[in-house]
Design an enzyme around this catalytic site. Structure first.
Site, mmCIF file in Angstrom:
data_model
loop_
_atom_site.group_PDB
_atom_site.id
_atom_site.type_symbol
_atom_site.label_atom_id
_atom_site.label_comp_id
_atom_site.label_asym_id
_atom_site.label_seq_id
_atom_site.Cartn_x
_atom_site.Cartn_y
_atom_site.Cartn_z
ATOM 1 N N HIS A 175 0.841 -1.206 0.000
ATOM 2 C CA HIS A 175 0.000 0.000 0.000
ATOM 3 C C HIS A 175 0.876 1.256 0.000
ATOM 4 C CE1 HIS A 175 -3.058 -2.708 2.145
ATOM 5 N NE2 HIS A 175 -3.624 -2.395 0.989
ATOM 6 N N LYS A 207 -16.851 -6.341 4.937
ATOM 7 C CA LYS A 207 -15.739 -7.278 5.070
ATOM 8 C C LYS A 207 -15.542 -7.610 6.543
ATOM 9 C CE LYS A 207 -12.999 -6.204 1.000
ATOM 10 N NZ LYS A 207 -11.662 -5.892 0.510
ATOM 11 N N ARG A 261 -1.911 -5.805 -8.137
ATOM 12 C CA ARG A 261 -0.781 -6.684 -7.816
ATOM 13 C C ARG A 261 -0.591 -7.739 -8.883
ATOM 14 N NH1 ARG A 261 -3.112 -8.608 -2.332
ATOM 15 N NH2 ARG A 261 -4.813 -8.608 -3.789
ATOM 16 N N SER A 295 -2.782 -7.799 2.593
ATOM 17 C CA SER A 295 -3.077 -7.732 4.026
ATOM 18 C C SER A 295 -3.430 -9.114 4.562
ATOM 19 C CB SER A 295 -4.234 -6.761 4.280
ATOM 20 O OG SER A 295 -3.873 -5.451 3.940
#
Length: 161
Positions: free
Chosen positions: A19, A43, A92, A130
């Site tokens: 990030h 989430k 990514r 994460s």
């Protein structure tokens, strides 16, 4: 001259060096960048919104052109409210592209004036998420090269609870 304002929305549960890479590279495109934690995401997060905001503020405290905040609004509505011309998104892997493409298409339908700018992760961070950092921490793996120190400490403390 008008300021170039952008937003970088994300769950940031927790913020990783990936990030940070996107933020630092994105700052070359914006005079002011809002790092935004949506408050309405369904989430299952480890850290509360308040904890994530606190960690982000600590990690990004040396940047005078970043504002860390949260919102209950759609990110495109928030972007319009703060005068942003674009949303910054990190990619990514190829697998991120399909989701991000759909999201950017919906956002463009809602707010035609707000662009989405994609930045590919640096090659050495393209594997980092994460979720993988949390998983590694749960099994007592070394996360020190994947997250800032303050985040590593907070994550290890949270997992031990």
């Amino acid at each position: 001259m008008e300021k170039r304002i952008g937003i970088y929305p994300g769950t940031f549960d927790p913020i990783t060096n990936g990030h940070l890479d996107i933020i630092q590279r994105g700052l070359k495109l914006f005079d002011l960048l809002y790092v935004v934690v949506p408050n309405n995401i369904q989430k299952n997060t480890l850290f509360t919104v308040e904890e994530r905001i606190s960690l982000l503020k600590e990690v990004l405290k040396d940047y005078d052109n970043i504002i860390v905040t949260s919102t209950d609004k759609l990110t495109v509505d928030f972007a319009e409210e703060v005068g942003a011309f674009a949303m910054l998104r990190g990619l990514r892997m190829v697998s991120d592209f399909e989701y991000e493409l759909q999201l950017s298409a919906i956002n463009k339908e809602i707010k035609k004036d707000i662009e989405t700018i994609f930045i590919m992760s640096s090659h050495d961070l393209s594997f980092l998420s994460s979720s993988s950092v949390k998983e590694l921490a749960k099994f007592n793996g070394d996360i020190s090269k994947f997250v800032p120190n303050v985040v590593a400490k907070a994550l290890l403390k949270k997992i031990k609870k």
